[in-house]
Motif scaffolding. Structure first.
Motif, short mmCIF file in Angstrom:
data_model
loop_
_atom_site.label_atom_id
_atom_site.label_comp_id
_atom_site.label_asym_id
_atom_site.label_seq_id
_atom_site.Cartn_x
_atom_site.Cartn_y
_atom_site.Cartn_z
N LEU A 54 -2.61 -6.69 24.15
CA LEU A 54 -3.47 -5.99 22.39
C LEU A 54 -2.33 -7.75 22.25
N ARG A 84 -13.23 -6.09 25.34
CA ARG A 84 -13.28 -4.71 24.94
C ARG A 84 -13.61 -3.54 26.16
N ARG A 87 -10.73 -3.56 28.76
CA ARG A 87 -9.64 -3.03 27.62
C ARG A 87 -10.80 -1.05 28.17
N SER A 88 -11.59 -0.86 28.30
CA SER A 88 -12.18 0.24 28.14
C SER A 88 -11.92 0.70 29.74
N LEU A 100 -5.56 11.01 17.28
CA LEU A 100 -5.91 11.06 15.78
C LEU A 100 -5.71 12.56 15.40
N SER A 102 -7.08 13.60 12.63
CA SER A 102 -7.96 14.36 12.06
C SER A 102 -8.97 14.90 13.60
N ARG A 103 -8.34 14.61 14.69
CA ARG A 103 -9.21 15.31 15.27
C ARG A 103 -8.72 16.77 16.11
N ILE A 115 -16.82 5.33 22.21
CA ILE A 115 -16.70 4.14 21.97
C ILE A 115 -18.02 3.37 23.39
N VAL B 124 -7.07 2.99 19.29
CA VAL B 124 -8.15 1.96 19.94
C VAL B 124 -8.95 1.02 20.39
N GLN B 125 -8.08 0.14 19.74
CA GLN B 125 -8.09 -1.22 20.49
C GLN B 125 -8.33 -1.45 21.86
N MET B 127 -8.42 1.26 23.78
CA MET B 127 -9.60 1.96 24.18
C MET B 127 -11.14 0.73 24.59
N GLY B 128 -10.99 0.02 23.75
CA GLY B 128 -12.18 -1.23 23.88
C GLY B 128 -12.65 -0.45 22.45
N GLY B 129 -11.87 -0.23 21.52
CA GLY B 129 -12.60 0.54 19.90
C GLY B 129 -12.76 -1.45 19.19
N ASN B 130 -13.48 -1.75 18.53
CA ASN B 130 -14.07 -2.81 17.79
C ASN B 130 -13.27 -2.76 15.72
N THR B 133 -15.46 0.24 14.69
CA THR B 133 -15.04 1.95 14.91
C THR B 133 -14.19 1.84 14.70
N LYS B 137 -13.54 5.29 12.67
CA LYS B 137 -13.12 6.67 13.44
C LYS B 137 -11.33 6.16 13.21
N VAL B 138 -10.94 5.62 12.96
CA VAL B 138 -9.44 5.90 12.49
C VAL B 138 -9.34 6.01 10.84
N PRO B 141 -11.35 8.18 8.46
CA PRO B 141 -10.71 10.03 8.59
C PRO B 141 -9.09 10.35 8.80
#
Lengths: 344, 235
Positions: A54, A84, A87-88, A100, A102-103, A115, B124-125, B127-130, B133, B137-138, B141
């Motif tokens: 990061l 990426r 990272r996942s 989030l 909103s979720r 993702i 989200v970064q 998690m591997g999001g670009n 995304t 998603k962020v 919303p």
């Protein structure tokens, strides 16, 4: 599992340079809980954020599960596809949960699966399974704002586990929680570590966190790791700052002609009546200034601060006796002398 | 002027206003949303940091925002003709209305999106999001309640602007108020249009606030007695 080599991070802002990490070599073995402790500004946050890139390290390498992440990073500021994907496979939990709003809880846990491109059915199955694992199965449809801090962090942990990571990074995960909730979250991390074989790297400024869950620990100061090792090795190291901090002992000498000795018992030596043997053998009066027995990293450890009559020079023989019994002896104020003796 | 004379006039005017404001709002949202997000992303420390692009977009937005609408309308005439084939009528009014509203909305979007906690982006970064995304998603919303409020503000501003569209023969409530009410001294008709405008704007504001609040509530202050819940802290 996680190895950093000569990791350096320098922040440049308005012509000023701040060195956050100064040649950090970290080695976290597979399946252990590793705690990095230090005061704010010591660089521990930069360190953990460099592990999944990061934060881009200025120099040095990071490898996780045998994969050199720094090589995947590319040159641009943005993360490429390879990074990426890597990272996942690394979970991360945060001090402020970062859910989030909103979720719903379930949708938050599903996010990493979205993702990863999983189908809706797979996502909800996995999310419910994870929520069950962290003990929040009944809150799947709630929104984060309806949860307590501890529950939010459980959701954060479930979310971090969604991609079946081998490594979990915990960035001050319990620092925003009260002591009781902290204990339950740490117990959860410990369980996950045991059940799933998850390697956990956590950073914290609370010694209690290291004490209750860590197998190994490192102490950071000014961007450097000044001490590191397994908790039992650290406790066995004379003059270890980390050991003293993990197991603080209070009590001052009651006079100038007295010697304060810190005795650390580990394992078998803890069961022997050494203090009364010492008193009988040398016919000396021993006062106990402070003592505690605790479990550190799953090990039964006792520590005692005693006071012997006479100066340090008069007490070389009784101290030698204690050391012979397999105890670890520290004499506050005489560390250099001790280390020399220990080297003999 | 009798009511039977006024009624068809007012009806037509309402539809004209609705038509112009509706289309220009749609275009403003479609154009302003990405522009506003881009303003955040390209800024210093943004995910797509590009200070040159940020400056250029920022300047264009500022210039467009600083022009009075009536001047914008005249300045855009050749552009309007190129798009709609005419400079007169409802369609012709939509062009300057939309062009004026896009930067207005973009700035509001920028403010709303900037409010999103950076920690969420980081999560989200991790998690591997670009970047895409993260936007989908962020950023969108999470700022939705603010974005809805921004849209409401834009609609209300556009209703105001649309009064000037009468000068290019686009009709609308504002036009009626000026032509009949002011120029022909039909005070009654003027007050009726004022009343209609007031009611319409109140309704829009109410609907917008309600939508924003109900979205926000699920996030922030939902459930009975949240304090008590915290005390129980079942975890």
């Amino acid at each position: 599992m996680i190895t950093t080599t000569d990791l350096t991070k320098v922040y440049r802002a308005r012509g000023r340079e701040v060195t956050a990490l100064d040649g950090v070599d970290l080695h976290v073995r597979e399946g252990e809980v590793y705690g990095v402790i230090g005061q704010s500004g010591a660089g521990k946050s930069s360190l953990i954020r460099c592990v999944n890139l990061l934060e881009r390290p200025t120099s040095g390498t990071v490898s996780v599960d045998g994969q050199d992440l720094t090589a995947l990073a590319g040159r641009g500021p943005r993360a490429g596809k390879e990074l990426r994907r890597a990272r996942s496979r690394i979970g991360m939990v945060f001090q402020h949960f970062n859910l989030l709003s909103s979720r719903t809880v379930q949708d938050n846990v599903e996010l990493p699966l979205e993702i990863l491109g999983k189908t809706g059915k797979e996502r909800s199955r996995k999310a419910l399974e994870l929520l069950d694992l962290v003990g929040l199965a009944d809150q799947a449809k709630a929104y984060p704002a309806q949860l307590s801090g501890g529950q939010k962090q459980r959701v954060g942990i479930a979310r971090a586990l969604a991609g079946d990571p081998k490594v979990l990074l915990s960035d001050e995960a319990t620092s925003a929680l009260d002591p009781e909730t902290t204990r339950s979250i740490l117990a959860l991390l410990r369980d996950l570590n045991r059940q799933l074989g998850l390697t956990v790297l956590l950073i914290t400024h609370e010694m209690d966190v290291v004490k209750s869950v860590c197998d190994s620990a490192a102490l950071m100061e000014n961007g450097r790791i000044v001490e590191s090792g397994t908790v039992s090795d650290l406790l066995a190291t004379p003059g270890s700052e980390l050991a003293a901090a993990l197991f603080p002992l209070d009590g001052e000498a009651s006079g100038a002609d007295r010697t304060v000795v810190d005795v650390t018992f580990q394992g078998e030596s803890a069961t022997q009546p050494v203090i009364s043997q010492l008193a009988r053998t040398y016919n000396i009066d021993i006062s106990i200034l402070g003592a505690a027995i605790d479990t550190v990293g799953g090990l039964q450890v006792g520590r005692m601060r005693i006071e012997l009559p006479g100066r340090y020079e008069d007490n070389v023989v009784p101290i030698g006796f204690l050391r012979e019994k397999g105890l670890q002896i520290d004499v506050p104020g005489h560390e250099s002398a001790l280390v020399k003796e220990g080297a003999k | 002027m009798t009511w039977s004379e006024m009624q068809p006039l007012l009806e037509q005017a309402c539809w004209d206003t609705l038509y112009m404001v509706g289309w220009s709002t749609l275009i403003a949202v479609v154009g302003g949303l990405p522009l506003g997000i881009l303003l955040v992303l390209t800024d210093r420390g943004g995910l797509l940091q590009n200070l040159a692009a940020n400056k250029v977009i920022g300047q264009i937005v500022n210039i467009a925002r600083s022009l009075p609408f009536i001047i914008l309308m005249v300045a855009l005439m050749s552009f309007t003709r190129w798009i709609t084939g005419t400079t007169i009528g409802r369609e012709a009014a939509i062009v300057p209305l939309a062009v004026g509203a896009i930067p207005f909305f973009a700035r509001l979007v920028e403010t709303a999106v900037r409010e999103v906690d950076h920690g969420l982006v980081e999560a989200v970064q991790a998690m591997g999001g670009n970047t895409w995304t993260i936007v989908r998603k962020v950023l969108v919303p999470e700022s939705l309640p603010s974005l809805i409020s921004s849209t409401t503000t834009t609609v209300v501003a556009l209703i105001g602007y649309s009064a000037m569209a009468g000068t290019v023969g686009a009709g609308g409530l504002g036009d009626i108020a000026i032509r009949y009410g002011y120029q022909r001294f039909e005070t009654g008709l003027m007050w009726i249009t004022v009343a209609i405008l007031a009611v319409v704007i109140s309704l829009i504001q109410f609907a917008g606030d309600y939508a924003a609040r109900s979205l926000h509530r699920r996030g922030a202050h939902s459930g009975p007695a949240p304090r008590l819940r915290l005390l129980k802290a079942a975890s």
